[in-house]
Design a protein around this motif. Structure first.
Motif, mmCIF file in Angstrom:
data_model
loop_
_atom_site.group_PDB
_atom_site.id
_atom_site.type_symbol
_atom_site.label_atom_id
_atom_site.label_comp_id
_atom_site.label_asym_id
_atom_site.label_seq_id
_atom_site.Cartn_x
_atom_site.Cartn_y
_atom_site.Cartn_z
ATOM 1 N N SER A 52 45.757 17.051 11.110
ATOM 2 C CA SER A 52 45.836 17.717 12.400
ATOM 3 C C SER A 52 46.889 17.136 13.341
ATOM 4 N N GLY A 53 47.319 15.901 13.094
ATOM 5 C CA GLY A 53 48.319 15.308 13.962
ATOM 6 C C GLY A 53 49.744 15.661 13.588
ATOM 7 N N ARG A 54 49.914 16.312 12.449
ATOM 8 C CA ARG A 54 51.258 16.649 11.996
ATOM 9 C C ARG A 54 51.764 17.905 12.696
ATOM 10 N N THR A 55 53.065 17.958 12.916
ATOM 11 C CA THR A 55 53.664 19.100 13.593
ATOM 12 C C THR A 55 53.776 20.279 12.642
ATOM 13 N N ALA A 56 53.159 21.389 13.015
ATOM 14 C CA ALA A 56 53.249 22.619 12.223
ATOM 15 C C ALA A 56 54.186 23.567 12.958
ATOM 16 N N ALA A 57 55.463 23.558 12.570
ATOM 17 C CA ALA A 57 56.469 24.362 13.261
ATOM 18 C C ALA A 57 57.114 25.387 12.342
ATOM 19 N N GLU A 58 56.690 25.421 11.084
ATOM 20 C CA GLU A 58 57.158 26.450 10.157
ATOM 21 C C GLU A 58 56.066 27.516 10.060
ATOM 22 N N GLY A 59 56.122 28.359 9.054
ATOM 23 C CA GLY A 59 55.079 29.359 8.889
ATOM 24 C C GLY A 59 55.626 30.764 8.877
ATOM 25 N N LEU A 60 54.811 31.708 9.341
ATOM 26 C CA LEU A 60 55.170 33.125 9.284
ATOM 27 C C LEU A 60 54.707 33.856 10.542
ATOM 28 N N VAL A 61 55.462 34.872 10.892
ATOM 29 C CA VAL A 61 55.007 35.867 11.860
ATOM 30 C C VAL A 61 54.712 37.132 11.065
ATOM 31 N N ALA A 62 53.511 37.681 11.259
ATOM 32 C CA ALA A 62 53.129 38.921 10.584
ATOM 33 C C ALA A 62 52.914 40.015 11.612
ATOM 34 N N VAL A 63 53.296 41.239 11.241
ATOM 35 C CA VAL A 63 53.104 42.386 12.133
ATOM 36 C C VAL A 63 52.247 43.430 11.431
ATOM 37 N N ALA A 64 51.503 44.195 12.227
ATOM 38 C CA ALA A 64 50.704 45.291 11.690
ATOM 39 C C ALA A 64 50.607 46.371 12.765
ATOM 40 N N VAL A 65 50.620 47.617 12.322
ATOM 41 C CA VAL A 65 50.556 48.755 13.248
ATOM 42 C C VAL A 65 49.500 49.727 12.760
ATOM 43 N N SER A 66 48.684 50.198 13.681
ATOM 44 C CA SER A 66 47.695 51.219 13.363
ATOM 45 C C SER A 66 47.622 52.191 14.527
ATOM 46 N N GLY A 67 47.990 53.446 14.250
ATOM 47 C CA GLY A 67 48.002 54.433 15.330
ATOM 48 C C GLY A 67 49.003 54.039 16.397
ATOM 49 N N GLY A 68 48.539 53.984 17.628
ATOM 50 C CA GLY A 68 49.427 53.629 18.731
ATOM 51 C C GLY A 68 49.307 52.189 19.158
ATOM 52 N N ARG A 69 48.839 51.309 18.253
ATOM 53 C CA ARG A 69 48.718 49.888 18.592
ATOM 54 C C ARG A 69 49.390 49.034 17.525
ATOM 55 N N GLY A 70 50.112 48.040 17.991
ATOM 56 C CA GLY A 70 50.741 47.098 17.078
ATOM 57 C C GLY A 70 50.403 45.682 17.474
ATOM 58 N N ILE A 71 50.324 44.786 16.482
ATOM 59 C CA ILE A 71 50.063 43.373 16.776
ATOM 60 C C ILE A 71 51.068 42.512 16.013
ATOM 61 N N ALA A 72 51.311 41.341 16.565
ATOM 62 C CA ALA A 72 52.114 40.317 15.891
ATOM 63 C C ALA A 72 51.369 39.000 16.024
ATOM 64 N N ASN A 76 51.222 28.997 11.755
ATOM 65 C CA ASN A 76 52.161 27.916 11.452
ATOM 66 C C ASN A 76 51.698 27.025 10.311
ATOM 67 N N SER A 77 52.679 26.448 9.643
ATOM 68 C CA SER A 77 52.461 25.430 8.619
ATOM 69 C C SER A 77 53.478 24.327 8.869
ATOM 70 N N GLU A 78 53.359 23.237 8.117
ATOM 71 C CA GLU A 78 54.292 22.123 8.316
ATOM 72 C C GLU A 78 55.650 22.388 7.678
ATOM 73 N N THR A 79 55.649 23.057 6.527
ATOM 74 C CA THR A 79 56.891 23.245 5.779
ATOM 75 C C THR A 79 57.115 24.705 5.425
ATOM 76 N N ASP A 80 58.376 25.013 5.161
ATOM 77 C CA ASP A 80 58.748 26.354 4.736
ATOM 78 C C ASP A 80 58.231 26.650 3.333
ATOM 79 N N PHE A 81 57.979 25.582 2.546
ATOM 80 C CA PHE A 81 57.454 25.782 1.190
ATOM 81 C C PHE A 81 56.106 26.490 1.242
ATOM 82 N N VAL A 82 55.262 26.086 2.164
ATOM 83 C CA VAL A 82 53.946 26.716 2.287
ATOM 84 C C VAL A 82 54.090 28.161 2.754
ATOM 85 N N ALA A 83 55.073 28.426 3.617
ATOM 86 C CA ALA A 83 55.290 29.793 4.089
ATOM 87 C C ALA A 83 55.641 30.728 2.928
#
Length: 291
Positions: A52-72, A76-83
């Motif tokens: 928990s003390g490690r910096t998690a600055a990598e990861g992914l942004v995911a988007v989803a849309v349903s009808g007239g609503r969208g979310i992003a 985060n993860s520590e490394t791009d490998f996990v992403a």
């Protein structure tokens, strides 16, 4: 012994385990805190605390849309490998799908995901994958039409930058072009009416001081500031920016030609605003060897 919410919270804070796991550990050990910690350790559920003390600055942004609503959402993860890990990506997709039914990130963390809350699901994944992870942000938008775009996509619907554009009118192709513009240019707001007042005032103060250095009368300076603020808004507000697809038009003018009105946007980029701790490669390897 009664298992109180305070006890569960204390155990969670000590171990980083999920709420349900902490409650079960206390139940199994009749409320004995030390025994509950050991119980979690034997189950591999206290590993998250060490991460928990490690910096998690990598990861992914995911988007989803349903009808007239969208979310992003940003996970985060520590490394791009996990992403790039299929297991991590599957979890992020399920979190994004769940986000369509909730209002904000706190509600999302408490949402059920196959028998566990989203927060507990992430904690369990920390234990199995071995990196710190976190659900950092969620943004949503509504409109007559909502279009999504992912830049540097790792897989369908998720990548380094996620954008949502809301508009009136039905022109998904144009909406995607605007979303690509937002990904590339990163406007501060939709237009001058909803720009952060602090940002506008700070810019105006700087421009005023610069104008006064010219030695011109105050009346002239005021007119100079009006012109310079107009230029500032044309650079930082989406509707006033030159459209990347056709720089001869503003985004607002291009939208009018396309028969739509852009009413809002969301842009999330992985790790923006997170301070990363830089380490040299030798130190990183030594740290890994030491466990």
């Amino acid at each position: 012994m009664a298992i109180t919410a305070a006890l569960v919270k204390e155990l969670r804070d000590m171990t980083g385990a999920g709420m349900m796991d902490a409650k079960k550990a206390l139940t199994e050990t009749d409320g004995d805190m030390e025994a509950a910690v050991d119980w979690l350790r034997t189950k591999g559920l206290a590993k998250a605390a060490k991460k928990s003390g490690r910096t998690a600055a990598e990861g992914l942004v995911a988007v989803a849309v349903s009808g007239g609503r969208g979310i992003a959402v940003e996970v985060n993860s520590e490394t791009d490998f996990v992403a790039k890990n299929a297991e991590f990506q599957t979890m992020v997709k399920s979190i994004a799908d769940a986000a369509l039914g909730v209002a904000d990130v706190d509600a999302l963390k408490a949402t059920d995901l196959g028998g566990k809350t989203v927060e507990d699901t992430i904690t369990a994944k920390i234990a199995t994958i071995g990196e710190n992870m976190s659900l950092r942000r969620m943004e949503s938008i509504e409109g007559e039409t909502v279009v999504s775009y992912v830049h540097n996509a790792a897989t369908d619907g998720m990548g380094r930058i996620g954008v949502l554009v809301a508009m009136t009118g039905d022109n998904a192709e144009f909406g995607r072009q605007v979303a690509m513009h937002v990904a590339a240019i990163n406007p501060a707001s939709l237009d001058e009416s909803d720009i952060d007042p602090e940002l506008a005032e700070r810019e105006k103060a700087v421009l005023t001081e610069q104008a006064r250095e010219s030695g011109k009368p105050e009346g002239v300076i005021e007119k100079m500031i009006v012109g310079r603020m107009k230029k500032f808004y044309s650079e930082v507000t989406l509707l006033n920016q030159a459209f990347v697809v056709n720089p001869d038009l503003t985004v607002a003018a291009a939208a009018a030609e396309a028969g739509v009105t852009v009413t809002g946007f969301v842009r999330l980029a992985v790790g923006e605003g997170i301070e990363k701790v830089e380490e040299d490669f030798a130190a990183e390897v030594a740290k890994a060897v030491q466990g």
